[in-house]
Design an enzyme around this catalytic site. Structure first.
Site, PDB file in Angstrom:
ATOM      1  CB  CYS A 191     -14.526 -19.530   5.615  1.00 37.12           C
ATOM      2  SG  CYS A 191     -13.279 -20.530   6.452  1.00 37.12           S
ATOM      3  CB  ALA A 223     -19.653 -32.434   0.666  1.00 38.90           C
ATOM      4  CB  ALA A 233     -24.636 -46.387  -0.091  1.00 37.46           C
ATOM      5  CE1 TYR A 248      -3.882  -2.101  -0.117  1.00 40.97           C
ATOM      6  CE2 TYR A 248      -3.023  -3.182   1.841  1.00 40.97           C
ATOM      7  CZ  TYR A 248      -3.932  -3.147   0.792  1.00 40.97           C
ATOM      8  OH  TYR A 248      -4.877  -4.135   0.652  1.00 40.97           O
ATOM      9  NE  ARG A 262      -0.647  -6.323   9.755  1.00 41.33           N
ATOM     10  CZ  ARG A 262      -1.294  -7.472   9.488  1.00 41.33           C
ATOM     11  NH1 ARG A 262      -1.955  -7.615   8.355  1.00 41.33           N
ATOM     12  NH2 ARG A 262      -1.319  -8.457  10.343  1.00 41.33           N
ATOM     13  N   GLY A 282      -5.483 -14.158  11.784  1.00 43.58           N
ATOM     14  CA  GLY A 282      -6.368 -13.575  10.793  1.00 43.58           C
ATOM     15  C   GLY A 282      -7.358 -14.586  10.266  1.00 43.58           C
ATOM     16  NE  ARG A 283      -4.434 -16.840   6.080  1.00 38.00           N
ATOM     17  CZ  ARG A 283      -3.411 -17.553   5.598  1.00 38.00           C
ATOM     18  NH1 ARG A 283      -3.532 -18.133   4.416  1.00 38.00           N
ATOM     19  NH2 ARG A 283      -2.294 -17.669   6.278  1.00 38.00           N
ATOM     20  CB  CYS A 292      -7.583 -23.311   1.012  1.00 34.78           C
ATOM     21  SG  CYS A 292      -9.114 -22.471   1.491  1.00 34.78           S
ATOM     22  CD  GLU A 303     -16.461 -43.227   2.752  1.00 34.76           C
ATOM     23  OE1 GLU A 303     -15.833 -43.894   1.894  1.00 34.76           O
ATOM     24  OE2 GLU A 303     -17.038 -42.153   2.502  1.00 34.76           O
TER      25      GLU A 303
END
Length: 665
Positions: A363, A394, A459, A175, A223, A319-320, A346, A413
């Protein structure tokens, strides 16, 4: 848990501000603001969540001191006018009610702004863009430099009026102040260029103006990019030299690193260990005796405690990790570290959304960044059986969410291990942090008494019927895409063979030498998976070639990964063949078609990483059996369409919508 982490939970007083612990939420752009530059109420709730989660100090994302020229986004917050004070006051009130403390970071984007977002030409120390393809800025005149410094002071005064507990000057990360400090972007020959003192003159003007406006007891943070990690840029020693010209005005140094071209060492790539930059904070602290914030992939509270205990820093910036889990501090305090939903670095939903797409942050591991765990207050109003097919990320998110609101959930599974593709990819050493997410989901599932997990279970329609499902969630994932290319199906993943898919590569990890110097590696496919394979071998000294049909390698990657992979390939002389198609697979070579004609690429190890395709072996049967709509069937994650983890996590949480539509919520 105060005794286990005594340094994390030790209060700290800076000027008129006392912090209840040593954890700081780092300033991170969110794109939750309004187009006007005002905060939205959604934005306020986002920060309030983190305050309620126990963070000692929130440093709010940067607010522009001079818009539109100083703005770095279309929803950039502003502090350049009194009209923005009321909503910021509401933010401060909300955070204070949650017993938190909050600072605002004030900033001018300089050449990191863009005409497409601001409608004006960016300005800077010189006419040097801060990134490849960036707008060419106009060098500021001396009188403009003094005017901008004055605007920093005015913004700081507004911060005091609004009720902030501190203010942070952004002097890093490409910056405007950073553009004056760095010899890479400051080519001036006047009193603001050349020597360290001259290059620091603008920061000194800003810091003095801020101090004069806020008074002697109001905390002022700064910073910095302590090491720019670029040839010809400032090193840590250079930073220690120029800080002497500003240290009299600053109470706390927020010690970060890197510029746009080394972004993967600012928004750290996943292979960097927790706290790897703490030596920089220690160096600044030892030189100037000021409290310092250390940042750099902090996820593990034990590492944070150790860095504080050994005196490297006084505060730990996360942070993340606080996007991923707003309750990080609270969980550590109550001894629930195993429940932390750790950031996997990621950079997709945070940096990717904001920088690349100019949309609000999301996220990968936290499907509701703003709403958080509010859904836990909901409960089903009648019995509901949910069957989930597939125990990847998922499927696990869907199963946990449904169970948490009161459903009876049965997860099937086929493999013996839960976690899906994430667990597989995490076996690559550079991707080991990825395993944190499926680990968290498995631990979360284990605590739910109404979630029944069946591993090693295939399944079938008959098996599912025994659970009397009301809703079936198909989350069977994806498998490697292997098109009908000559020789591909004959040679890939043969025992002892040299041609592997990504699954075959991971299954063979123990067979590859730690020192691969002299080995020839060819990877077909320039997406994220192909680049992961190249990274693995290039870091071990192999001669690597990567091939893709598109005009560039890494299409669609987030900006941090693009920089990281680009740097890796440049430093390791990786050959990149673009606009190049695979024509034939042989036992020890690939035949490809380039714009110049056919070419044979011999290898010791060859890999075909052409992406993944949806895998849904029972979905069609289920849709036929339940065609009368007596059972709601939803298909989520990669089994809907092969994509990234983030989409699967969102769709897993969206099982709530299916419950609503069926009248269960």
């Amino acid at each position: 848990m105060e005794q286990r982490y005594p340094h994390i939970f030790e209060p700290l007083t800076i000027g008129d501000m006392t912090l209840k612990n040593r954890i700081v939420m780092c300033p991170m752009g969110s794109n939750f603001g309004k187009l006007s530059g005002e905060m939205s109420f959604e934005h306020i709730e986002y920060y309030a969540q983190r305050a309620r989660g126990g963070v000692g100090l929130i440093i709010m994302e940067n607010a522009s001191v001079d818009s539109p020229t100083g703005s770095n986004g279309t929803t950039q917050l502003r502090l350049d006018h009194d009209g923005f004070i009321p909503r910021l006051h509401k933010l401060c009130e909300t955070v204070h009610l949650a017993e938190g403390r909050i600072a605002v970071q004030i900033n001018h984007a300089g050449a990191s702004a863009s005409f497409s977002r601001t409608g004006v030409q960016p300005v800077s120390a010189s006419d040097v863009p801060t990134k490849d393809g960036g707008d060419i800025p106009r060098p500021l005149e001396v009188k403009e430099i003094h005017e901008i410094a004055r605007r920093y002071g005015e913004a700081a005064k507004r911060a005091v009026i609004a009720g902030f507990d501190a203010v942070e000057i952004h002097g890093g990360h490409s910056y405007l102040i950073s553009q004056f400090l760095s010899p890479l972007t400051n080519h001036r020959t006047d009193e603001f260029g050349g020597s360290a003192e001259n290059r620091a003159r603008f920061l000194a003007l800003v810091a003095r103006e801020v101090r004069e406006q806020v008074g002697p007891r109001f905390p002022v943070l700064c910073r910095i990019s302590a090491d720019e990690f670029l040839p010809g840029g400032n090193t840590l020693d250079d930073c220690l030299e120029y800080l002497r010209f500003v240290e009299e005005y600053i109470d706390v140094f927020d010690v970060s690193a890197a510029l746009n071209a080394s972004m993967h060492k600012q928004l750290d790539s996943p292979f960097f260990p927790d706290g790897w930059r703490s030596y920089m904070a220690r160096a600044v602290k030892e030189r100037y005796g000021k409290p310092c914030i250390s940042v750099g992939n902090y996820r593990d509270p034990e590492v944070a405690e150790r860095v504080l205990a050994q005196g490297d820093a006084d505060l730990i910036g996360i942070g993340r990790g606080l996007i991923a889990d707003p309750n990080w501090v609270r969980k550590v305090w109550y001894g629930r570290e195993g429940e932390i939903r750790k950031c996997i670095s990621c950079n997709i939903g945070c940096a990717g959304n904001r920088i690349s797409s100019n949309i609000p942050i999301r996220c990968t591991v936290n499907p509701d960044v703003v709403g958080g765990d509010a859904y836990l207050q909901r409960r089903v109003n009648k019995p509901c059986n949910v069957v989930v097919i597939g125990g990847g990320t998922a499927g696990l998110e869907a199963a946990c969410t449904a169970a948490e609101v009161g459903c009876s959930v049965f997860l099937l599974e086929e493999k013996e291990e839960l976690g899906g593709l994430s667990t597989v990819i995490a076996k690559i050493p550079e991707k080991r942090r990825l395993a944190d997410f499926p680990h968290y989901l498995v631990q979360r599932a284990a605590k739910l008494k109404n979630l029944y997990v069946f591993t090693g279970t295939k399944a079938t329609a008959d098996a599912l019927a025994t659970f009397h499902p009301d809703i079936i969630v198909n989350a069977t994932g994806s498998k490697p895409l292997l098109p009908p290319i000559a020789g591909l199906h004959e040679f890939i993943d043969l025992p002892g063979g040299a041609v592997k898919s990504i699954q075959g590569m991971i299954d063979s990890l123990d067979e590859y030498p730690d020192d691969a110097a002299g080995k020839r590696v060819v990877v077909i496919g320039g997406g994220a998976v192909g680049l992961d394979v190249v990274e693995f071998f290039a870091n071990r000294g192999a001669d690597c070639t990567i091939v893709d049909m598109l005009p560039l390698i890494g299409n669609g990657l987030d900006p941090v990964s693009k920089v990281a992979f680009g740097t890796m390939m440049r430093e390791n002389d990786v050959e990149q063949l673009v606009n190049t198609a695979l024509m034939e697979v042989r036992a020890d070579s690939f035949v490809v078609k380039t714009e110049e004609g056919e070419r044979e690429l011999p290898f010791d190890y060859g890999f075909v990483c052409l992406g993944m395709k949806a895998f849904k072996p029972v979905l069609e049967d289920l849709e036929q059996i339940y065609a009368d709509n007596s059972v709601k069937i939803i298909n989520i994650g990669d089994s809907s369409r092969a994509r990234r983890i983030i989409e699967g996590t969102e769709e897993g949480r969206n099982v709530l919508m299916a419950l609503e539509k069926r009248g269960f919520l």
